[in-house]
Design a protein around this motif. Structure first.
Motif, PDB file in Angstrom:
ATOM      1  N   ALA A  59       0.834  -1.202   0.000  1.00 40.61           N
ATOM      2  CA  ALA A  59       0.000   0.000   0.000  1.00 40.61           C
ATOM      3  C   ALA A  59       0.869   1.252   0.000  1.00 40.61           C
ATOM      4  CB  ALA A  59      -0.920  -0.006   1.212  1.00 40.61           C
ATOM      5  N   ILE A  63       0.983   1.300  -4.044  1.00 41.34           N
ATOM      6  CA  ILE A  63      -0.372   1.769  -4.344  1.00 41.34           C
ATOM      7  C   ILE A  63      -0.596   3.233  -3.960  1.00 41.34           C
ATOM      8  CG2 ILE A  63      -2.820   1.355  -3.983  1.00 41.34           C
ATOM      9  CD1 ILE A  63      -1.367  -0.884  -5.493  1.00 41.34           C
ATOM     10  N   PHE A 137      -7.241  -7.165   1.277  1.00 42.18           N
ATOM     11  CA  PHE A 137      -5.906  -6.576   1.289  1.00 42.18           C
ATOM     12  C   PHE A 137      -4.883  -7.538   0.688  1.00 42.18           C
ATOM     13  CE2 PHE A 137      -2.292  -4.286   3.261  1.00 42.18           C
ATOM     14  CZ  PHE A 137      -2.666  -3.000   2.898  1.00 42.18           C
ATOM     15  N   LEU A 140      -4.935  -6.860  -2.954  1.00 42.49           N
ATOM     16  CA  LEU A 140      -4.164  -5.654  -3.278  1.00 42.49           C
ATOM     17  C   LEU A 140      -2.675  -5.961  -3.369  1.00 42.49           C
ATOM     18  CD1 LEU A 140      -4.465  -2.107  -1.783  1.00 42.49           C
ATOM     19  CD2 LEU A 140      -2.295  -3.304  -1.594  1.00 42.49           C
ATOM     20  N   ASP A 303      -2.335   2.569 -10.264  1.00 44.49           N
ATOM     21  CA  ASP A 303      -1.591   1.579  -9.485  1.00 44.49           C
ATOM     22  C   ASP A 303      -0.199   1.322 -10.045  1.00 44.49           C
ATOM     23  OD1 ASP A 303      -3.880   1.314  -7.954  1.00 44.49           O
ATOM     24  OD2 ASP A 303      -4.635  -0.385  -9.105  1.00 44.49           O
ATOM     25  N   PRO A 391      -8.683  -8.339 -11.162  1.00 45.10           N
ATOM     26  CA  PRO A 391      -8.917  -7.405 -10.064  1.00 45.10           C
ATOM     27  C   PRO A 391      -9.769  -6.223 -10.481  1.00 45.10           C
ATOM     28  CG  PRO A 391      -6.766  -7.011 -11.013  1.00 45.10           C
ATOM     29  CD  PRO A 391      -7.324  -8.223 -11.713  1.00 45.10           C
ATOM     30  N   VAL A 395      -7.577  -1.212  -7.485  1.00 48.58           N
ATOM     31  CA  VAL A 395      -7.466  -2.247  -6.458  1.00 48.58           C
ATOM     32  C   VAL A 395      -7.227  -1.640  -5.081  1.00 48.58           C
ATOM     33  CG1 VAL A 395      -4.968  -2.582  -6.737  1.00 48.58           C
ATOM     34  CG2 VAL A 395      -6.406  -4.481  -5.984  1.00 48.58           C
ATOM     35  N   GLY A 396      -6.635  -0.429  -5.029  1.00 48.97           N
ATOM     36  CA  GLY A 396      -6.424   0.234  -3.743  1.00 48.97           C
ATOM     37  C   GLY A 396      -7.734   0.542  -3.049  1.00 48.97           C
ATOM     38  N   ALA A 399      -9.482  -2.727  -1.835  1.00 47.60           N
ATOM     39  CA  ALA A 399      -8.938  -3.234  -0.578  1.00 47.60           C
ATOM     40  C   ALA A 399      -9.393  -2.395   0.594  1.00 47.60           C
ATOM     41  CB  ALA A 399      -7.411  -3.261  -0.652  1.00 47.60           C
ATOM     42  N   GLN A 400      -9.412  -1.078   0.404  1.00 46.80           N
ATOM     43  CA  GLN A 400      -9.823  -0.190   1.486  1.00 46.80           C
ATOM     44  C   GLN A 400     -11.269  -0.448   1.899  1.00 46.80           C
ATOM     45  OE1 GLN A 400      -9.029   3.817   0.214  1.00 46.80           O
ATOM     46  NE2 GLN A 400      -6.810   3.535   0.227  1.00 46.80           N
TER      47      GLN A 400
END
Length: 489
Positions: A59, A63, A137, A140, A303, A391, A395-396, A399-400
């Motif tokens: 991350a 990311i 996560f 990610l 990304d 994905p 993707v950030g 995941a969040q």
């Protein structure tokens, strides 16, 4: 030595050393407790670097610089300043007491800690289930690492994804928490060196005046509150949500359980200092987002900002290909340093908190428990792999949305359980956890809140209000069903 030969030698050294460290860890792993949190014989410095590396991961290194590239100073402040403040506050407030309670009860996972503190099996099962949101996560990290590996070697992203998963499994399956801690220490040292190098080497893009350089990109880009941003445009979305959600993210199982690695309170200060110093170095990687914009790079995929920048920045130097190899491997290490921790915590949690309480098999933890935790590890990895093959676009944010929901549900029950001198009412824990999770999901799915940190912050506030109301007016006694479930343990 050619750059191509250097690349293969460095990768071979990294793989060999990682597997050797995991083999050392395997020799110390005899049961599920050793697999989950070790035997309390690790140095506080090792645990501190491990913690910092687990927090930062893909991350921070791959990311989040993309968010800085797109949204500017507001994103940098959100992650580096507000986020760091949230991390420091959480650790200073919780570490000593959480470790003491865990040590007294013998807890080895977060749901296990919840059970020991609240004496409610149903509540611990709920936490075990929602902790599976950590799989988001894992996706990610797998995507970020596959981008890096496919850039480093002429192979497809799918093959990169497969190789990364196989490699991480090969060493985590062996050594569990020891393999995670030992390899993270090695990886963390690499990450500190590369963070400092990339930051210093790229500083020339500011041309001696950071403010003027960023203003040259755009007035809003250089503003702490970016009116043009759909994510970071006011005090709430930049500062408050950044602080609150990062504080809450410290409740994740692969992070909070590190405190249970510590042997005693004397180790706490060394652990905290090491974590903060290493983490501060890692945050310097966010500047890559600025560097890529100032360099004039047009990067379509957010990304891919870090990958594109380092490939472009070092191409002109004779030593560039060598630096690019080492940096790329370190960025891979950043992802794996968190990936292995999540996999260890999830596999131990499924066995300890979902299977064992209802299996009725005495002594299972010492025998098949360790083997089953490894089987679960494989299943979790395969699930994440299938999602990572195709994905989401960002993707950030994907995941969040998942992990922040877990954080919103976990914060109030864990903080109350840690800070209150006596066992908090079960009703309070249930009410606050359910409110946090549901409110976050409603904010994302029904009300269309684009920034997951904002949705989670609203959810945490709602969770805290429900907890306060229940503390004042609710029943402090456990329900009969909770008592019955607890007797099954």
């Amino acid at each position: 030595m050619s750059a191509e030969l250097f690349k293969y030698l460095v990768v071979g050294f990294y793989v060999g050393l990682t597997l050797w460290l995991s083999w050392i860890g395997m020799r110390k792993t005899q049961d599920i407790k050793g697999f989950s949190i070790g035997n309390k014989d690790m140095s506080a410095w090792v645990i501190g670097v491990t913690m910092a590396a687990s927090i930062s991961s893909t991350a921070t290194f791959v990311i989040n610089p993309g968010f800085v590239y797109v949204h500017g100073v507001s994103a940098f402040v959100h992650y580096a300043i507000a986020g760091t403040a949230g991390i420091m506050t959480a650790f200073l407030l919780l570490t000593r007491r959480f470790r003491q309670l865990g040590d007294e009860s013998g807890a080895i996972t977060i749901p296990d800690w919840i059970y020991q503190r609240y004496r409610s099996r149903s509540l611990s099962v709920f936490f075990a289930v929602i902790n599976l949101l950590s799989v988001a996560f894992v996706v990610l990290i797998l995507v970020g690492c596959s981008l890096l590996l496919s850039e480093l070697f002429p192979i497809s992203q799918t093959l990169s994804l497969t190789l990364i998963l196989l490699f991480v499994f090969s060493y985590v399956l062996m050594g569990g928490s020891y393999a995670h801690a030992y390899t993270n220490t090695f990886q963390g040292i690499m990450m500190i060196g590369v963070s400092l190098f990339v930051f210093v080497q790229g500083y020339h893009h500011f041309q001696g005046d950071i403010g003027a350089s960023l203003s040259g990109i755009g007035e809003q880009y250089a503003s702490v509150f970016n009116a043009d941003s759909n994510l970071y445009h006011d005090f709430f979305s930049v500062f408050l949500s950044g602080f609150v959600i990062t504080f809450a993210l410290m409740m994740q199982p692969h992070i909070l359980t590190k405190m249970l690695y510590l042997k005693n309170d004397r180790d706490v200060n060394r652990f905290l200092v090491t974590t903060f110093l290493a983490g501060a170095c890692f945050m310097l990687m966010l500047a890559v987002g600025f560097y890529a914009r100032l360099k004039g790079l047009e990067i379509e995929r957010q990304d891919g900002v870090v990958v594109s920048y380092i490939a472009s920045e070092f191409a002109a130097f004779d030593w560039g290909p060598y630096a690019l190899v080492f940096i790329s491997i370190t960025l891979l290490a950043a992802g794996m340093s968190t990936l292995d921790g999540i996999l260890v915590s999830l596999s131990a949690m499924v066995v300890k908190d979902l299977y064992l309480p209802f299996s009725g098999k005495e002594g299972f933890e010492q025998g098949s428990g360790l083997m089953l935790s490894r089987v679960v590890l494989v299943l979790v990895g395969l699930l994440a792999y299938l999602v990572a093959l195709d994905p989401p676009k960002l993707v950030g944010l994907f995941a969040q949305k998942g992990v922040y929901g877990l954080a919103a549900a976990s914060l109030v029950p864990i903080v109350l359980g840690t800070l209150l001198p006596r066992q908090p009412p079960i009703l309070v824990a249930w009410g606050s956890a359910a409110t946090g999770l549901v409110t976050h999901l409603l904010g994302i799915l029904l009300f269309g809140i684009e920034n997951p940190a904002v949705a989670a912050t609203y959810a945490i506030f709602a969770s805290a209000l429900v907890a306060a109301a229940l503390m004042l007016f609710g029943s402090p006694t456990p329900t009969e069903s909770d008592q019955a479930c607890a007797r099954l343990e």
